[in-house]
Design an enzyme around this catalytic site. Structure first.
Site, PDB file in Angstrom:
ATOM      1  CG  ASP A   1      -1.952 103.916  20.740  1.00  0.00           C
ATOM      2  OD1 ASP A   1      -1.523 105.087  20.691  1.00  0.00           O
ATOM      3  OD2 ASP A   1      -2.698 103.497  21.645  1.00  0.00           O
TER       4      ASP A   1
ATOM      5  CD  GLU B   1      -3.993 108.981  23.828  1.00  0.00           C
ATOM      6  OE1 GLU B   1      -4.489 109.921  24.450  1.00  0.00           O
ATOM      7  OE2 GLU B   1      -4.691 108.166  23.182  1.00  0.00           O
TER       8      GLU B   1
HETATM    9 ZN    ZN Z   1      -5.924 110.220  20.239  1.00  0.00          ZN
HETATM   10 CA    CA Z   2      -8.398 108.388  21.292  1.00  0.00          CA
END
Ligand code: ZN
Ligand code: CA
Length: 370
Positions: free
Chosen positions: A78, A139
């Site tokens: 992401d 993340e």
């Molecule tokens: Zn990263």
């Molecule tokens: Ca980052």
């Protein structure tokens, strides 16, 4: 040999894919396909279904022909915003976006370094142990993919997360834990002119609490900050409610607890003094980790950096990453620089030389495991 042109082309192709947090489906499908073509068994876990994402984490495995510990290579799929319609442009050694979006090298640079290293290992016909790959979701929005990864599928002893910046050779070997803190200060409303004696001013409570509080850099390993404060509705009303958002971080769990307790106590003392109340909620966002000099993963990094002639720099980082979560699962994990620069901004850029070097370093890391 790492193929420079292949690296650049793959980087440009992958950043052109929209892959905002929890909307990584297109990236996931492409990566599944790439891994399968390289002979990996590929599996998608249920992290997406659990968290509202449109894909799970992608886990790949290729069995080795050498009886040595398995390794896990990891990068996140992401990106942050603005990340729709990213177009990479090459200017000499530098790749940039067109200035309207992020580049997305965070973490396409990590993904590309892994794919290229796997190809080089395959082409070289080198013996290796089991290689596992995890491409994670979400993340950037709280390490959601790493937290919900199907660890039942992972049997690696060492994990190399390809997701930090700095010169190639920089490796984060320790990172703090973080408490996210939400505070509500409750006073009592009253007309500020007619009967101010009847009010309890939540702003006064808050001001007093903060004036007594240690914030900023607490010690070498610990920081704390109040980032958002909201309260009040009119100048002629005594404010009855203030809401604050704060954080504390430390590379030492007991120091994190002490700082969080201290912040809570400052609010309690101030509320008691003025006759108000507080709500104080803390949530551990991620645990800290610390790899020691004597740990065998450091030996692998040393051997690999010597082989490529790069300078190994073991660093502490101030932020959390998937690395924190993987370590908490009992797998030795470090965060390896892929050269990403000015991330989370439209000025984000990366050097092609660094991309190539990162892939070379990862090839040698894979070869250095024993
Ligand atoms: Zn990263
Ligand atoms: Ca980052």
């Amino acid at each position: 040999m790492v193929n420079r042109e292949r690296v650049v082309n793959e980087f440009i192709e992958l950043v052109s894919i929209d892959s905002l947090s929890l909307k990584e489906r297109q990236m996931a499908d492409l990566l599944k396909d790439r891994l399968k073509k390289m002979g990996f068994d590929v599996y998608e876990d249920d992290a997406g279904a659990k968290t509202g994402g449109n894909t799970g984490n992608i886990i790949g495995e290729k069995k080795g022909n050498k009886d040595i510990p398995a390794i896990l290579l990891m990068a996140h799929m992401d990106t942050v915003t603005p990340g729709i319609n990213k177009k990479a442009t090459v200017q000499g050694d530098t790749i940039k976006s067109d200035g309207t979006t992020i580049l997305g090298g965070d973490d396409v640079a990590g993904i590309v370094s892994i794919l290229e290293a796997l190809r080089v290992i395959e082409e070289s016909n080198e013996d290796h142990g089991d290689i596992q790959v995890a491409f994670t979701i979400g993340e950037e929005v709280g390490l959601i993919g790493a937290k919900n990864l199907d660890y039942g599928k992972i049997h690696a002893k060492y994990c190399f997360v390809m997701d930090t910046g700095g010169d190639i050779g920089v490796v984060a070997v320790t990172a703090p834990s973080q408490n996210k803190i939400d505070i509500v200060v409750k006073g009592k409303a009253a007309h500020a002119d007619v009967e101010p004696e009847k009010g309890i001013n939540a702003i006064s409570i808050t001001a007093h609490a903060i004036s007594q509080m240690k914030l900023g850099r607490i010690d070498e390993e610990t920081t704390a900050n109040i980032g958002i404060i909201n309260g009040g509705s009119a100048t002629n009303i005594i404010c009855d409610r203030v809401e604050l958002k704060a954080e504390a971080r430390s590379r030492c769990e007991s120091k994190l607890k002490n700082q969080t307790d201290h912040m809570r106590q400052c609010f309690i003392d101030a509320a008691t003094r003025f006759g108000g109340e507080i709500e104080f909620n803390e949530e551990l966002m991620y645990p800290s980790f610390k790899i020691n000099q004597g740990d065998s993963i450091i030996g692998i990094l040393k051997k690999a950096s010597d082989k490529c002639g790069i300078n190994l720099v073991l660093e502490a980082t101030g932020g959390g990453s998937d690395t924190n979560i993987v370590n908490s699962k009992g797998i030795q994990a470090v965060d390896v620089s892929v050269g990403m620069d000015k991330v989370h901004s439209v000025e984000e850029q990366i050097s092609i030389n660094d991309l190539v070097k990162a892939a070379c370093f990862l090839v040698e890391i894979i070869k250095a495991v024993e």
